[in-house]
Scaffold this motif. Sequence first.
Motif, PDB file in Angstrom:
ATOM      1  N   ASP A  96      -2.881   0.407  -3.992  1.00 16.63           N
ATOM      2  CA  ASP A  96      -2.796  -0.819  -3.192  1.00 16.63           C
ATOM      3  C   ASP A  96      -2.598  -2.002  -4.132  1.00 16.63           C
ATOM      4  N   TYR A 143     -12.726   5.346  -7.386  1.00 19.76           N
ATOM      5  CA  TYR A 143     -11.958   4.164  -6.995  1.00 19.76           C
ATOM      6  C   TYR A 143     -12.006   3.131  -8.106  1.00 19.76           C
ATOM      7  N   PHE A 192       0.827  -1.199   0.000  1.00 22.68           N
ATOM      8  CA  PHE A 192       0.000   0.000   0.000  1.00 22.68           C
ATOM      9  C   PHE A 192       0.867   1.256   0.000  1.00 22.68           C
ATOM     10  N   ASP A 214      -3.997   8.608  -5.815  1.00 26.34           N
ATOM     11  CA  ASP A 214      -3.785   8.430  -4.385  1.00 26.34           C
ATOM     12  C   ASP A 214      -4.046   6.974  -3.992  1.00 26.34           C
ATOM     13  N   ASP A 215      -3.474   6.567  -2.878  1.00 28.78           N
ATOM     14  CA  ASP A 215      -3.736   5.280  -2.220  1.00 28.78           C
ATOM     15  C   ASP A 215      -3.697   4.104  -3.189  1.00 28.78           C
ATOM     16  N   ASN A 260      -8.871  11.244   1.561  1.00 25.58           N
ATOM     17  CA  ASN A 260      -8.819  10.950   2.997  1.00 25.58           C
ATOM     18  C   ASN A 260      -8.046  12.023   3.750  1.00 25.58           C
ATOM     19  N   ASP A 281       0.335   5.470   0.144  1.00 23.87           N
ATOM     20  CA  ASP A 281      -0.595   6.602   0.282  1.00 23.87           C
ATOM     21  C   ASP A 281       0.088   7.951   0.083  1.00 23.87           C
ATOM     22  N   ASP A 291      -6.961  15.540  -1.056  1.00 25.31           N
ATOM     23  CA  ASP A 291      -6.843  14.112  -0.836  1.00 25.31           C
ATOM     24  C   ASP A 291      -8.177  13.592  -0.319  1.00 25.31           C
TER      25      ASP A 291
END
Length: 353
Positions: A175, A141, A22, A172-173, A64, A24, A62
């Motif tokens: 995974d 997403y 992951f 972003d993010d 989050n 971020d 962002d």
Amino acid sequence: MRTGITLIIIFKTLFSKSDAGFTDFETPSKDWFNALFRNAASWKLHRNDKPSWKNSPTLPLDHNRGSFLFFSTSGSAGAVNKKSAILESKILRTSNRGSCVSFWYRISGRHAGVLELKKVKRSGTDLLWKREGEQMEGWKYVKVAIPINPNTKYYQLIIEANLGSDGSMALDDIDLDENHSCTNSLENGGFVVDFENKVTSMKNKVYGDHFDWVIEKATSSGGGPPTDVTSGIGHYLLLKTYGKRTGQKASYVSNGISRSDNGACLSFYYFINGQRVGKMTVSILSKSGWVSTAKILWSNTGNQSGNWKFAKVSLPKTLTSQSYDIMFTGTVGTDNSGSVAIDDITLKNTGVC
């Protein structure tokens, strides 16, 4: 001497731990890098605590709250005469169990350009996922399966932004699970369905329909859209209206979704081509499996210029207080020579849009 150093670096990279995991971007990434040896600009790291970012309407925060990567036609990233930015993963090992990568992205601007995810291997490059043009407001997403290829031992993933005349893109993010294939599942019974893998979260309605939706591969001669949304060359859900009678229906329904005390958010892409091809509706069955409880949340009729369109629908908590279902219904119109299709259905069962 330079060649020797290069070989040592490649050797160490190939046989180092390859689980990218992951990222971020809150700390320096050890797994994703701006491409050094390609004719490309660099993705820029930005934090949402910078006042200049808060004051700019074109730059997203962002999702989050924190840091993210950004590439734009204006500012320092676009000041050079390079319209592409490439983010490379470290060298990865092929898993015989499949792999899966997910990330959040945002594309702003009507002529923003193209964002692509590619798999680079010794024998060539495969396109895995693509988005082109403005993708409405907000972060989105995506989850993409990495195809298993026993003839490829090592590979890289690259995320490439090719900017148009005006716009911006953000990431972003990221995974990456190298040892498990993608699933349709999200938190609290939510799901993602892109029709590239076996669909377990939804199915054709068994009773009361005149015919079924079909999963179709994008082609110029299949009666549906020439491209899908996921990669341009993948699959989508198609309502084949040819030969059907006006008023006949087909429904595609979820397999029971857990209750959510905070509501839910449904998003999807749809394609309607033909002035009188028919109507598409999205309904919620406030009691799972009970069609009599269906309430229409969204509908669209008529020609949509032959392009994929994005839709987002909030499901209030009053309708998700017990196990429920989502149902897509296509109704044939007077012109059965057109087409209706759906792709990339996402249900986030943790809150409204």
